[in-house]
Design a protein around this motif. Structure first.
Motif, PDB file in Angstrom:
ATOM      1  N   UNK A  96       9.724  -6.492  -3.649  1.00 31.48           N
ATOM      2  CA  UNK A  96      11.090  -6.063  -3.908  1.00 31.48           C
ATOM      3  C   UNK A  96      11.162  -4.934  -4.945  1.00 31.48           C
ATOM      4  N   UNK A  97      10.242  -4.711  -5.912  1.00 34.75           N
ATOM      5  CA  UNK A  97      10.290  -3.565  -6.563  1.00 34.75           C
ATOM      6  C   UNK A  97       9.813  -2.162  -6.247  1.00 34.75           C
ATOM      7  N   UNK A  98       8.891  -2.467  -4.990  1.00 34.23           N
ATOM      8  CA  UNK A  98       8.142  -0.993  -4.420  1.00 34.23           C
ATOM      9  C   UNK A  98       8.839  -0.852  -3.089  1.00 34.23           C
ATOM     10  N   UNK A  99       9.680  -1.908  -2.417  1.00 33.32           N
ATOM     11  CA  UNK A  99      10.266  -1.764  -1.324  1.00 33.32           C
ATOM     12  C   UNK A  99      10.917  -0.451  -1.035  1.00 33.32           C
ATOM     13  N   UNK A 100      11.932   0.013  -1.873  1.00 33.29           N
ATOM     14  CA  UNK A 100      12.371   1.373  -1.505  1.00 33.29           C
ATOM     15  C   UNK A 100      11.383   2.606  -1.423  1.00 33.29           C
ATOM     16  N   UNK A 101      10.712   2.731  -2.225  1.00 37.08           N
ATOM     17  CA  UNK A 101       9.625   3.691  -2.272  1.00 37.08           C
ATOM     18  C   UNK A 101       8.652   3.576  -0.940  1.00 37.08           C
ATOM     19  N   UNK A 121       0.936  -1.048   0.004  1.00 37.37           N
ATOM     20  CA  UNK A 121      -0.179  -0.011   0.058  1.00 37.37           C
ATOM     21  C   UNK A 121       0.729   1.376   0.109  1.00 37.37           C
ATOM     22  N   UNK A 122       1.731   1.361   0.971  1.00 41.62           N
ATOM     23  CA  UNK A 122       2.806   2.547   0.940  1.00 41.62           C
ATOM     24  C   UNK A 122       3.595   2.509  -0.556  1.00 41.62           C
ATOM     25  N   UNK A 123       3.999   1.627  -1.165  1.00 43.76           N
ATOM     26  CA  UNK A 123       4.762   1.537  -2.370  1.00 43.76           C
ATOM     27  C   UNK A 123       3.645   1.880  -3.572  1.00 43.76           C
ATOM     28  N   UNK A 124       2.630   2.324  -3.227  1.00 41.42           N
ATOM     29  CA  UNK A 124       1.697   2.245  -4.806  1.00 41.42           C
ATOM     30  C   UNK A 124       1.935   3.211  -5.474  1.00 41.42           C
ATOM     31  N   UNK A 125       2.813   4.333  -5.157  1.00 42.33           N
ATOM     32  CA  UNK A 125       3.362   5.202  -6.236  1.00 42.33           C
ATOM     33  C   UNK A 125       4.010   5.168  -7.237  1.00 42.33           C
ATOM     34  N   UNK A 126       4.773   3.822  -7.233  1.00 40.51           N
ATOM     35  CA  UNK A 126       5.598   3.369  -8.175  1.00 40.51           C
ATOM     36  C   UNK A 126       4.568   2.860  -9.233  1.00 40.51           C
ATOM     37  N   UNK A 127       5.143   3.161 -10.443  1.00 43.96           N
ATOM     38  CA  UNK A 127       4.017   2.969 -11.705  1.00 43.96           C
ATOM     39  C   UNK A 127       4.819   2.221 -12.779  1.00 43.96           C
ATOM     40  N   UNK A 128       5.804   1.598 -12.694  1.00 41.88           N
ATOM     41  CA  UNK A 128       6.594   1.084 -13.682  1.00 41.88           C
ATOM     42  C   UNK A 128       5.788  -0.084 -14.412  1.00 41.88           C
ATOM     43  N   UNK A 129       6.003  -0.185 -15.658  1.00 38.72           N
ATOM     44  CA  UNK A 129       4.986  -1.252 -16.523  1.00 38.72           C
ATOM     45  C   UNK A 129       5.081  -2.729 -15.619  1.00 38.72           C
ATOM     46  N   UNK A 130       6.536  -2.771 -15.097  1.00 34.89           N
ATOM     47  CA  UNK A 130       6.701  -4.371 -14.759  1.00 34.89           C
ATOM     48  C   UNK A 130       5.822  -4.506 -13.453  1.00 34.89           C
ATOM     49  N   UNK A 131       5.943  -3.170 -12.536  1.00 39.11           N
ATOM     50  CA  UNK A 131       5.083  -3.323 -11.412  1.00 39.11           C
ATOM     51  C   UNK A 131       3.630  -3.233 -11.612  1.00 39.11           C
ATOM     52  N   UNK A 132       3.046  -2.595 -12.739  1.00 37.54           N
ATOM     53  CA  UNK A 132       1.686  -2.476 -12.910  1.00 37.54           C
ATOM     54  C   UNK A 132       1.345  -4.211 -13.493  1.00 37.54           C
ATOM     55  N   UNK A 173      -0.931 -19.602  -2.903  1.00 39.23           N
ATOM     56  CA  UNK A 173       0.606 -19.973  -3.044  1.00 39.23           C
ATOM     57  C   UNK A 173       1.177 -19.758  -4.328  1.00 39.23           C
ATOM     58  N   UNK A 174       0.576 -19.923  -5.204  1.00 36.76           N
ATOM     59  CA  UNK A 174       1.011 -20.065  -6.600  1.00 36.76           C
ATOM     60  C   UNK A 174       1.298 -18.760  -7.098  1.00 36.76           C
ATOM     61  N   UNK A 175       0.544 -17.538  -6.370  1.00 39.67           N
ATOM     62  CA  UNK A 175       0.715 -16.265  -6.798  1.00 39.67           C
ATOM     63  C   UNK A 175       1.756 -15.565  -5.907  1.00 39.67           C
ATOM     64  N   UNK A 176       2.485 -16.275  -4.898  1.00 37.72           N
ATOM     65  CA  UNK A 176       3.330 -15.661  -4.043  1.00 37.72           C
ATOM     66  C   UNK A 176       4.571 -15.191  -4.651  1.00 37.72           C
ATOM     67  N   UNK A 177       5.217 -15.688  -5.799  1.00 39.47           N
ATOM     68  CA  UNK A 177       6.419 -15.000  -6.540  1.00 39.47           C
ATOM     69  C   UNK A 177       5.880 -13.514  -6.901  1.00 39.47           C
ATOM     70  N   UNK A 178       4.720 -13.452  -7.549  1.00 40.76           N
ATOM     71  CA  UNK A 178       4.464 -12.227  -8.145  1.00 40.76           C
ATOM     72  C   UNK A 178       4.451 -11.139  -6.788  1.00 40.76           C
ATOM     73  N   UNK A 179       3.924 -11.836  -5.683  1.00 41.22           N
ATOM     74  CA  UNK A 179       3.794 -10.553  -4.569  1.00 41.22           C
ATOM     75  C   UNK A 179       5.341 -10.492  -4.030  1.00 41.22           C
ATOM     76  N   UNK A 180       6.322 -11.399  -3.844  1.00 42.77           N
ATOM     77  CA  UNK A 180       7.700 -11.157  -3.509  1.00 42.77           C
ATOM     78  C   UNK A 180       8.452 -10.191  -4.610  1.00 42.77           C
ATOM     79  N   UNK A 181       7.941 -10.569  -5.703  1.00 41.94           N
ATOM     80  CA  UNK A 181       8.712  -9.434  -6.685  1.00 41.94           C
ATOM     81  C   UNK A 181       8.086  -8.287  -6.854  1.00 41.94           C
ATOM     82  N   UNK A 182       6.926  -7.880  -6.572  1.00 41.92           N
ATOM     83  CA  UNK A 182       6.296  -6.660  -6.164  1.00 41.92           C
ATOM     84  C   UNK A 182       6.840  -6.188  -5.113  1.00 41.92           C
TER      85      UNK A 182
END
Length: 136
Positions: free
Chosen positions: A116-121, A69-80, A105-114
């Motif tokens: 990782x990509x939004x963590x800094x923001x 929720x806090x990293x919602x401002x990241x709007x790259x195409x991969x993140x979207x 559980x099959x969708x956890x890789x997408x969550x973990x990648x997401x």
């Protein structure tokens, strides 16, 4: 429509309420033997620390959702695309999974990648929020 909405909210609660994605809720125990060592005490339903595991898993789940929720401002195409995949996973779970979220559980890789990509923001936003509330 209100009844259908209440049904989906209740179904989502049963899918994600214990933090274990429904693995321990079923017709019979998943593991029936007695725990022998500390790791089994943590993960087995009959273990002495199983409720600690449920608490920590739920805490991890809430922290992940908070960071998303806090990293919602990241709007790259991969993140979207990853957000869309995650929303599709939750939608499929609500529509087709019968009260257990083993499919999630099959969708956890997408969550973990997401995450990782939004963590800094998300972390920067969390630090700004902490600064605002601490200084006042």
């Amino acid at each position: 429509m209100v009844g259908l909405g209440q049904y989906f909210v209740t179904k989502n609660y049963h899918n994600t309420s214990d933090g274990t994605f429904g693995w321990y809720r079923g017709d019979h125990p998943y593991i029936s033997k007695r725990p022998q060592h500390k790791l089994q005490q943590l993960y087995y339903r009959t273990g002495t620390h199983f409720h600690d595991y449920q608490f920590l898993a739920q805490l991890f789940w809430v922290a992940c959702l908070g960071l998303l929720i806090l990293g919602f401002r990241v709007t790259g195409s991969t993140v979207q695309v990853l957000r869309l995949a995650w929303m599709l996973g939750l939608t499929v779970l609500l529509l087709f999974e019968g009260g257990r979220s083993r499919l999630l559980i099959q969708f956890l890789p997408e969550l973990l990648l997401l995450l990782g990509l939004t963590y800094q923001s998300a972390w920067q936003k969390l630090m700004r929020l902490a600064h605002v509330f601490v200084t006042k």
